[in-house]
Design a protein around this motif. Structure first.
Motif, PDB file in Angstrom:
ATOM      1  N   VAL A  12       0.837  -1.200   0.000  1.00  0.00           N
ATOM      2  CA  VAL A  12       0.000   0.000   0.000  1.00  0.00           C
ATOM      3  C   VAL A  12       0.873   1.252   0.000  1.00  0.00           C
ATOM      4  O   VAL A  12       0.634   2.189  -0.756  1.00  0.00           O
ATOM      5  CB  VAL A  12      -0.961  -0.002   1.203  1.00  0.00           C
ATOM      6  CG1 VAL A  12      -1.779   1.259   1.258  1.00  0.00           C
ATOM      7  CG2 VAL A  12      -1.852  -1.240   1.167  1.00  0.00           C
ATOM      8  N   ASN A  13       1.894   1.246   0.838  1.00  0.00           N
ATOM      9  CA  ASN A  13       2.883   2.329   0.877  1.00  0.00           C
ATOM     10  C   ASN A  13       4.155   1.751   1.484  1.00  0.00           C
ATOM     11  O   ASN A  13       4.284   0.540   1.605  1.00  0.00           O
ATOM     12  CB  ASN A  13       2.360   3.556   1.651  1.00  0.00           C
ATOM     13  CG  ASN A  13       1.893   3.214   3.049  1.00  0.00           C
ATOM     14  OD1 ASN A  13       2.490   2.381   3.715  1.00  0.00           O
ATOM     15  ND2 ASN A  13       0.831   3.862   3.501  1.00  0.00           N
ATOM     16  N   ASP A  14       5.106   2.612   1.854  1.00  0.00           N
ATOM     17  CA  ASP A  14       6.367   2.110   2.411  1.00  0.00           C
ATOM     18  C   ASP A  14       6.179   1.371   3.733  1.00  0.00           C
ATOM     19  O   ASP A  14       7.032   0.578   4.131  1.00  0.00           O
ATOM     20  CB  ASP A  14       7.350   3.262   2.624  1.00  0.00           C
ATOM     21  CG  ASP A  14       7.896   3.797   1.323  1.00  0.00           C
ATOM     22  OD1 ASP A  14       7.787   3.106   0.303  1.00  0.00           O
ATOM     23  OD2 ASP A  14       8.440   4.923   1.333  1.00  0.00           O
ATOM     24  N   ASP A  15       5.082   1.623   4.433  1.00  0.00           N
ATOM     25  CA  ASP A  15       4.879   1.063   5.767  1.00  0.00           C
ATOM     26  C   ASP A  15       3.896  -0.097   5.823  1.00  0.00           C
ATOM     27  O   ASP A  15       3.949  -0.903   6.752  1.00  0.00           O
ATOM     28  CB  ASP A  15       4.385   2.155   6.728  1.00  0.00           C
ATOM     29  CG  ASP A  15       5.375   3.291   6.857  1.00  0.00           C
ATOM     30  OD1 ASP A  15       6.594   3.042   6.781  1.00  0.00           O
ATOM     31  OD2 ASP A  15       4.927   4.441   7.025  1.00  0.00           O
ATOM     32  N   MET A  49       6.914   0.942  11.193  1.00  0.00           N
ATOM     33  CA  MET A  49       7.196   2.363  11.340  1.00  0.00           C
ATOM     34  C   MET A  49       8.494   2.463  12.135  1.00  0.00           C
ATOM     35  O   MET A  49       8.509   2.145  13.332  1.00  0.00           O
ATOM     36  CB  MET A  49       6.068   3.094  12.063  1.00  0.00           C
ATOM     37  CG  MET A  49       6.290   4.595  12.121  1.00  0.00           C
ATOM     38  SD  MET A  49       4.875   5.547  12.692  1.00  0.00           S
ATOM     39  CE  MET A  49       4.564   4.885  14.308  1.00  0.00           C
ATOM     40  N   GLY A  50       9.551   2.840  11.460  1.00  0.00           N
ATOM     41  CA  GLY A  50      10.849   2.888  12.119  1.00  0.00           C
ATOM     42  C   GLY A  50      11.269   1.483  12.516  1.00  0.00           C
ATOM     43  O   GLY A  50      11.311   0.578  11.696  1.00  0.00           O
ATOM     44  N   SER A  51      11.529   1.290  13.790  1.00  0.00           N
ATOM     45  CA  SER A  51      11.968  -0.022  14.269  1.00  0.00           C
ATOM     46  C   SER A  51      10.822  -0.856  14.846  1.00  0.00           C
ATOM     47  O   SER A  51      11.044  -1.932  15.387  1.00  0.00           O
ATOM     48  CB  SER A  51      13.042   0.155  15.337  1.00  0.00           C
ATOM     49  OG  SER A  51      12.497   0.853  16.446  1.00  0.00           O
TER      50      SER A  51
END
Length: 83
Positions: A12-15, A49-51
């Motif tokens: 869907v997106n990077d996340d 999201m991040g780590s």
């Protein structure tokens, strides 16, 4: 045995990513043994999201191991953090 399967995955997106799949595994009739089909459906989603990561998986199986009247449903949720 014969097997048919299909799946689709979408970022869907990077996340966020999602996927869905189906599998049908058939044991053909042999001698006095009737044919039997196992059907499996799975849905998965992952968000990072991040780590941090959150993942969910749901599977549904009918006639598991080519045995009639056997079904199973499984849902897993995983949360992970990296430091």
């Amino acid at each position: 045995y014969s097997t048919e399967g299909m799946s689709i995955a979408f970022a869907v997106n990077d996340d966020l990513s999602i996927s869905w799949g189906e599998l049908e595994d058939t044991r053909e009739a042999n001698g006095g043994t009737a044919s039997a089909t196992t059907e499996m459906t799975a849905f998965q989603a992952a968000y990072t999201m991040g780590s941090m990561g959150i993942k969910i998986k749901h599977t549904d199986t009918d006639n598991g191991y080519q045995t009639t009247a056997k079904s199973a449903e499984n849902t897993e949720i995983a949360v992970s953090f990296s430091f």
